[in-house]
Design a protein around this motif. Sequence first.
Motif, PDB file in Angstrom:
ATOM      1  N   SER A  41     -20.652  -6.331 -17.993  1.00 52.94           N
ATOM      2  CA  SER A  41     -20.359  -5.065 -17.304  1.00 52.94           C
ATOM      3  C   SER A  41     -20.519  -5.181 -15.791  1.00 52.94           C
ATOM      4  N   GLY A  95     -18.506 -10.143 -14.430  1.00 56.07           N
ATOM      5  CA  GLY A  95     -18.043  -9.922 -15.803  1.00 56.07           C
ATOM      6  C   GLY A  95     -16.794  -9.042 -15.847  1.00 56.07           C
ATOM      7  N   ARG A 112     -33.813 -10.564 -22.521  1.00 58.63           N
ATOM      8  CA  ARG A 112     -35.182 -11.048 -22.269  1.00 58.63           C
ATOM      9  C   ARG A 112     -35.931 -11.189 -23.587  1.00 58.63           C
ATOM     10  N   ALA A 160     -28.225 -11.507 -15.557  1.00 58.26           N
ATOM     11  CA  ALA A 160     -29.375 -11.919 -14.760  1.00 58.26           C
ATOM     12  C   ALA A 160     -29.977 -10.695 -14.107  1.00 58.26           C
ATOM     13  N   VAL A 186     -30.558  -9.414 -10.785  1.00 57.56           N
ATOM     14  CA  VAL A 186     -29.929  -9.763  -9.497  1.00 57.56           C
ATOM     15  C   VAL A 186     -30.382  -8.727  -8.475  1.00 57.56           C
ATOM     16  N   CYS A 218     -24.470 -19.189 -14.801  1.00 61.64           N
ATOM     17  CA  CYS A 218     -24.154 -18.897 -13.402  1.00 61.64           C
ATOM     18  C   CYS A 218     -25.388 -19.072 -12.524  1.00 61.64           C
ATOM     19  N   LEU A 219     -25.327 -20.017 -11.592  1.00 61.94           N
ATOM     20  CA  LEU A 219     -26.408 -20.174 -10.612  1.00 61.94           C
ATOM     21  C   LEU A 219     -25.986 -19.439  -9.341  1.00 61.94           C
ATOM     22  N   SER A 220     -26.502 -19.848  -8.207  1.00 62.96           N
ATOM     23  CA  SER A 220     -26.190 -19.177  -6.950  1.00 62.96           C
ATOM     24  C   SER A 220     -26.512 -20.171  -5.840  1.00 62.96           C
ATOM     25  N   TYR A 280     -36.487 -16.128  -7.901  1.00 65.05           N
ATOM     26  CA  TYR A 280     -35.105 -16.163  -8.415  1.00 65.05           C
ATOM     27  C   TYR A 280     -34.546 -17.588  -8.339  1.00 65.05           C
ATOM     28  N   PRO A 328     -21.551 -20.006  -7.527  1.00 61.09           N
ATOM     29  CA  PRO A 328     -20.706 -19.243  -6.595  1.00 61.09           C
ATOM     30  C   PRO A 328     -21.432 -18.978  -5.265  1.00 61.09           C
ATOM     31  N   ASN A 341     -21.280 -16.054  -1.951  1.00 65.63           N
ATOM     32  CA  ASN A 341     -21.406 -14.583  -2.011  1.00 65.63           C
ATOM     33  C   ASN A 341     -20.167 -13.954  -2.635  1.00 65.63           C
ATOM     34  N   HIS A 358     -25.806  -6.432  -1.773  1.00 63.31           N
ATOM     35  CA  HIS A 358     -25.463  -7.562  -0.910  1.00 63.31           C
ATOM     36  C   HIS A 358     -24.721  -7.027   0.316  1.00 63.31           C
TER      37      HIS A 358
END
Length: 332
Positions: free
Chosen positions: A16, A20, A55, A77, A79, A118-120, A149, A176, A178, A192
Amino acid sequence: ILSPSPMSVILVTGGSGLVGQAIKHIISTSPPNSRFGKKDNETWIFINSSEGDLRNPEDTKRLFEKYKPTHVIHLAAMVGGLFRNMKYKLTFFRENTLINDNVLWSAYQNNTKKVISCLSTCVFPDKVEYPLDETKIHLGLPHESNFGYAHSKRMVDIQNHAYKEEFGCNFTSAIPTNVFGEYDNYDLEDAHVIPALIHKCYLAKKNNTPFIVGGSGTPLRQFIYSRDLAKLFIWQLREYEDVEPVILSVGEDEEVSIKQVADAIVEAMDFKGSYEFDTSRADGQFRKPASNKKLLSLINKPGEEEFRFTLFKEALQVSVQWFLENYDTART
Ligand code: NDP
């Protein structure tokens, strides 16, 4: 005679959210059976927290037993922006670690063929030689402001390697830069930079007050439009078979300054009021360029539909429009 390809069930966790929703859009609007469209042998399932709390190991197990996914794009995640990251380091570490451990373990237990987590770019070391690339994740400590994080996300790469070595699993990850686009989080406290500035500019226009951008406007960042990122996830799912992560980003030569972001928002919003930079506010790192060389070396192949990045200004325009049209239901 070609045998029919086996059925695939692709489960998208965090279905969502910003990323996604973009995957859902691309998979359902691209021509069927095209490079980025839904294939006849695929079922796509998008879940969010209302179906189960990842979780919780029991919830996660139940979801995997219910859908029996052959493939997983794991986006779910905890975030948040800088402020939340600084305030809740343990919570960011613990919740993301629980979610990732539950998803990967359930995927292994249910013989899921492939998982992309998905990392960052936050996972990268603070003191490191630029540009960032896929080989540098573990070369030093991450920035202090979001170490909870960052460490948790880094561990996914460790888990992927360990699952491969011990159990032969095909688990990998994407990094990814930003992201921005439709369905972003526009919460003023927590968003962000792009969604936060869009919301601020909207309020300045509505209340006839100045549009004030924190910092000098000079820092440079790489931004990826969520629907471009969605195509890259679909590519990685179907065409990339290695445990090592791939940075999913525009090139280092496509960095954009915060001033360019703010200018583009002012234009897209048709904001005519006063607009200034609050240089008393901290700027953060000047730049932290990430290389997309690995991605570019793999993505465009002869005979395949070409992938191109959307122009930044065009994507920003669309995102502002989406925000204006969905103000009542957007996360603000
Ligand atoms: P969003 O905040 O937009 O969406 C988060 C998603 O995760 C939602 O679907 C949410 O469900 C789900 N979720 C959160 N907690 C749980 C839980 N305990 N159980 C089940 N589902 C949960 O995130 P983004 O789309 O922005 O981010 C997706 C991924 O991309 C994340 O892994 C993030 O770390 C990464 N990323 C994001 C970047 C960005 O700029 N946005 C940059 C780099 C990486 P619900 O709606 O029900 O709350």
